[in-house]
Design a protein around this motif. Structure first.
Motif, PDB file in Angstrom:
ATOM      1  N   TYR A 102       6.081  10.890   2.451  1.00  3.67           N
ATOM      2  CA  TYR A 102       5.906  12.009   1.023  1.00  3.67           C
ATOM      3  C   TYR A 102       5.878  13.223   1.292  1.00  3.67           C
ATOM      4  N   LEU A 109      -0.518  14.970   4.950  1.00  2.04           N
ATOM      5  CA  LEU A 109       0.911  15.053   5.310  1.00  2.04           C
ATOM      6  C   LEU A 109       1.155  16.977   5.366  1.00  2.04           C
ATOM      7  N   MET A 130       1.259   8.997  -5.692  1.00  5.04           N
ATOM      8  CA  MET A 130       2.327   6.792  -4.574  1.00  5.04           C
ATOM      9  C   MET A 130       1.770   5.583  -3.767  1.00  5.04           C
ATOM     10  N   THR A 131      -0.077   6.333  -4.421  1.00  2.00           N
ATOM     11  CA  THR A 131      -1.237   5.153  -4.624  1.00  2.00           C
ATOM     12  C   THR A 131      -0.454   4.176  -5.779  1.00  2.00           C
ATOM     13  N   ARG A 172       7.212   8.297   8.969  1.00  2.00           N
ATOM     14  CA  ARG A 172       5.195   8.662   8.729  1.00  2.00           C
ATOM     15  C   ARG A 172       5.091   8.872  10.437  1.00  2.00           C
ATOM     16  N   ARG A 214       0.913  10.194   6.961  1.00  2.00           N
ATOM     17  CA  ARG A 214       0.152   8.882   6.389  1.00  2.00           C
ATOM     18  C   ARG A 214       0.937   8.033   5.094  1.00  2.00           C
ATOM     19  N   TYR A 215       2.166   8.828   4.472  1.00  2.00           N
ATOM     20  CA  TYR A 215       1.995   8.912   3.753  1.00  2.00           C
ATOM     21  C   TYR A 215       4.034   9.085   4.075  1.00  2.00           C
ATOM     22  N   ARG A 225       0.868  -0.606   0.325  1.00  2.00           N
ATOM     23  CA  ARG A 225      -0.142  -0.198   0.296  1.00  2.00           C
ATOM     24  C   ARG A 225       0.864   1.198  -0.054  1.00  2.00           C
ATOM     25  N   ALA A 226       0.184   2.025  -0.102  1.00  2.00           N
ATOM     26  CA  ALA A 226       1.060   3.157   0.003  1.00  2.00           C
ATOM     27  C   ALA A 226       1.506   3.835   1.032  1.00  2.00           C
ATOM     28  N   GLU A 227       0.846   4.205   2.251  1.00  2.00           N
ATOM     29  CA  GLU A 227       1.234   3.686   3.421  1.00  2.00           C
ATOM     30  C   GLU A 227       2.249   2.439   4.381  1.00  2.00           C
ATOM     31  N   ASP A 284      -1.763  11.833  -3.231  1.00  2.00           N
ATOM     32  CA  ASP A 284      -2.620  10.112  -3.695  1.00  2.00           C
ATOM     33  C   ASP A 284      -1.796   9.591  -4.876  1.00  2.00           C
TER      34      ASP A 284
END
Length: 771
Positions: free
Chosen positions: A342, A365, A752-753, A333, A339-340, A323-325, A749
């Motif tokens: 990033y 973020l 990252m996804t 994080r 949550r990412y 997952r992106a997470e 989103d």
């Protein structure tokens, strides 16, 4: 450990709360006054259609569950050591944990219900008999790209959200392709596709609403739907995310078990969550052909499935998928509250605007405000707004730009960072450690109860050379720390910590990028600097984290740096072409049409005499060529008087738009106000005077671009790297082709996804090859 859990919307029924509504009449009257209707009448008498209406169901259910919390306390029931709630039930859990009072809770759920009821038309359906991964595969197989997985209730039950016709398609496909398994797809009586992409607007409006609400960190751990981990101080951000993200209930139950919970007490109407808990506890054999295990446990075969839980949803990959997470460092994080892994890096002149940073913060973020090139008044205005509007989570960062020729400016910006207690600082352009930088890092440093050092704030250093990275990865030199103490800039306690921990625990390796760049290649530069992670660690402190920036405009590029070992990723150019960026629409139109080949290198105005370069847009502007010409003239001549009349005339018409004498007069007046010493040196040095006149063009070209001056387009200076063109190619043919729809959190989103999908595919390929 004892736990209380609270059901969400879908659990409401006529007659609920009968045992508590009469017991607390003052609370009920308070709720009635806030809501404008009788809660007791609705709960006990209906009508049913109102109980199904989100606008009425959410506040009614919260009132009943909150009153049951009060009753449980008054009855002396065992206090919980941990709390959790499913979707709306999370509000009752937070009320029980002291995050807000009863009246605030009623106001919150009233507004939440109003916003969610205004969502796009759609529905929800429970899939019973399939796990998340198999359900995701079924969605792909039947072409239901508009359907999101909204609740991950258990290994054998998920809830879908999306357009009704696509939900019908999924149900028909499952009936036909179920492969002999007992798979059911049951429509839920809800009015909208909750916890899905379709709730994005509602989530954003709710985040703005929460800015004016006082929310406290829970006194008792509350497991968040959005993360399946305990809430921290970021209550507002997680509540906004919860509206549009999946309810991760199966992982929440795992977290409760990991904390020693044997049987939670369900407070609220019904026992649906208790049923999920007990079914989760039962072992179940995997169905033929099903995956044998996942993050949420074995996929069940014929074991009885509990009834569908309350409604909820969002796009989620299967339980074994990356997952992106999952990308990057979990510690990063956690420490940054994201949550990412990033970040949206800073862009000078406030192009990384206050609105950009706030929007990133509301999305869970982090962005850095671009203070470079701005005066103290503009910076202070931005910091005041960020501090006021960022909420209790204070998820915002600010750039501290090294100004070798003007240490006073660096010190002034640091003073503002300290005054507004900026939690995250991005240090850029530093080739050496400076007093201002060390003050930003260590002012306010202390030791916690265990004696561990806690620096004043986190400083993320952008570096492009190993020797500079090494400075940041080690404690500051003792003589420099000693001088700061002698000057009163640091206390002895702060200095003691500065001697013990690295100047920065996060290094961002900046490869070829927009703006100032050493044009480094990520594949060569990142591994060299990443080795400092271990080389600089002495066992007393954790190794530095190393992230990557430069050239990150596609999921492939993001996935590549994570596979290289990056702890986090930082984007830049792509965020300049978003509605939140603080530049003109004209510039955004140019950026949205750029290709990977449409950039060039040009002299840097702030380091003109040194020959430093910036990467800028080439397409649609003559700035790169004209800037290069100015630098060549500076190299070949000692003064403006050495330029022939034709050259002066072309500069005045093409670059300055006015006579050179006027440019110098304006520059002279500015220096007389801001730096008389520099003015005196320029009056005595014809060559410096020429440099200052030429540098005036760089200021003008930036202002023309920021304003979007239609008459000055050919002179626009637009810092940009090839990542912009790569991103344009990535979103071509999608709604994000229009820059007006490229909200900065949506860009995050998508990148990252997409990166998670690529990383997942790569790892699966490796695994197959090994088998």
């Amino acid at each position: 450990m004892h736990a209380w859990i609270f059901p969400g919307q879908g659990a409401q029924r006529r007659g609920m709360g009968r045992e508590v509504l009469d017991r607390y009449p003052e609370r009920v009257r308070e709720a009635d006054g806030l809501l404008g209707f009788s809660v007791a009448e609705l709960c006990l008498e209906g009508p049913e259609e109102r109980l199904r209406d989100t606008r009425y169901a959410q506040p009614a259910l919260f009132v009943v569950e909150a009153l049951q919390v009060l009753a449980a306390r008054d009855e002396g029931r065992e206090a919980p050591g941990v709390l959790a709630g499913h979707s709306l039930g999370e509000y009752a859990a937070l009320f029980a944990a002291g995050s807000f009072d009863f009246a605030t809770g009623v106001r919150l759920v009233r507004r939440r219900g109003e916003l969610m009821a205004r969502g796009v038309p759609g529905g929800m359906a429970a899939v019973v008999g399939l796990g998340p991964e198999e359900t995701a595969a079924a969605l792909r197989a039947c072409g239901a790209g508009g359907v999101d997985i909204a609740n991950l209730n258990s290994p054998e039950q998920v809830v879908l959200a999306g357009p009704p016709h696509e939900l019908d398609r999924v149900a028909a496909w499952l009936r036909q392709e179920g492969g002999g398994r007992r798979v059911r797809c049951l429509p839920l009586q809800v009015s909208a596709p909750f916890h899905s992409r379709y709730m994005r607007d509602a989530a954003e409006e709710f985040a703005v609403f929460l800015e004016d609400v006082t929310l406290r960190e829970p006194r008792v751990p509350v497991i968040a739907n959005a993360t399946a981990r305990p809430y921290g101080p970021d209550v507002a951000a997680l509540l906004a995310r919860q509206i549009r993200e999946p309810v991760r209930w199966a992982e929440t139950m795992d977290e409760l078990r990991a904390r020693g919970v044997e049987e939670p007490a369900e407070l609220g109407p019904g026992t649906v969550l208790t049923g999920l808990w007990r079914a989760r506890r039962r072992p179940a054999a995997p169905a033929p052909g099903a995956a044998s295990a996942s993050r949420t446990g074995p996929v069940p075969g014929t074991a009885p499935a509990p009834a569908p839980a309350a409604a909820g949803g969002g796009t989620v990959e299967g339980p074994e998928a990356v997952r992106a997470e999952d990308l990057g460092s979990a510690g990063f994080r956690r420490d940054y509250g994201l949550r990412y892994a990033y970040l949206a890096g800073s862009m000078y002149q406030g192009i990384s605007s206050v609105e950009l940073v706030l929007r990133m913060g509301r999305a869970g973020l982090l962005g850095f405000f671009g203070s470079g090139g701005l005066g103290p008044d503009r910076i202070e205005e931005a910091l005041r707004t960020l501090a006021d509007r960022s909420g209790p989570g204070r998820r915002f960062g600010v750039n501290l730009l090294h100004t070798p020729g003007d240490p006073r400016r660096e010190a002034a910006v640091t003073d503002l960072l300290l005054r507004y207690d900026v939690p995250f600082v991005e240090a850029a352009g530093f080739t050496q450690l400076t007093p201002a930088l060390l003050r930003a890092r260590f002012r306010g440093a202390r030791r916690d109860r265990q004696g561990r050092p806690v620096p004043g704030r986190r400083v993320l250093a952008k570096v492009s050379r190993p020797e500079v990275a090494a400075l940041f990865a080690a404690p500051a030199p003792a003589p420099l720390i000693g001088k700061l103490v002698a000057d009163g800039a640091l206390t002895e306690q702060e200095a003691d910590i500065a001697r013990a921990v690295p100047v920065s625990t996060e290094l961002c390796v900046e490869s070829d990028s927009g703006g100032h760049t050493d044009a480094g290649t990520a594949l060569a530069l990142f591994p060299a600097i990443a080795r400092l992670r271990r080389a600089a660690a002495d066992g007393a402190t954790p190794p530095v984290r190393v992230g990557a920036a430069g050239g990150l405009g596609t999921p492939e590029a993001i996935a590549a740096v994570f596979l290289l070992g990056a702890d986090f990723a930082v984007t830049g150019s792509v965020n300049q072409c978003t509605p939140q960026a603080g530049t003109s629409d004209a510039v955004k139109e140019m950026l949205a049409g750029a290709g990977v080949q449409d950039t060039a290198y040009a002299p840097a105005g702030d380091m003109f005499e040194l020959g430093a370069r910036v990467q800028v847009m080439r397409r649609g502007t003559l700035f790169p060529g004209r800037a290069a010409r100015l630098y060549e003239l500076y190299r070949r001549h000692g003064s403006l008087d050495e330029l022939d009349a034709g050259t002066l005339a072309s500069l005045e018409s093409q670059c300055f738009g006015r006579p050179v004498a006027e440019v110098w007069q304006e520059t002279r007046e500015y220096l007389a106000r801001t730096d008389p010493g520099e003015l005196a040196r320029a009056e005595a040095s014809p060559r410096l005077r020429m440099a200052l006149v030429f540098r005036w063009y760089f200021v003008r070209s930036t202002r023309l671009a920021l304003r979007g001056d239609p008459g000055g387009r050919v002179n626009y200076q637009i810092h940009c790297g090839p990542a912009m063109g790569a991103f344009n190619a990535f979103v071509a043919g999608t709604p994000l082709q229009d820059w007006r729809r490229r909200h900065v959190d949506e860009v995050a989103d998508r990148l990252m996804t997409g990166a998670a999908e690529i990383a997942d595919g790569y790892l699966r390929t490796v695994k197959r090859a090994q088998e």
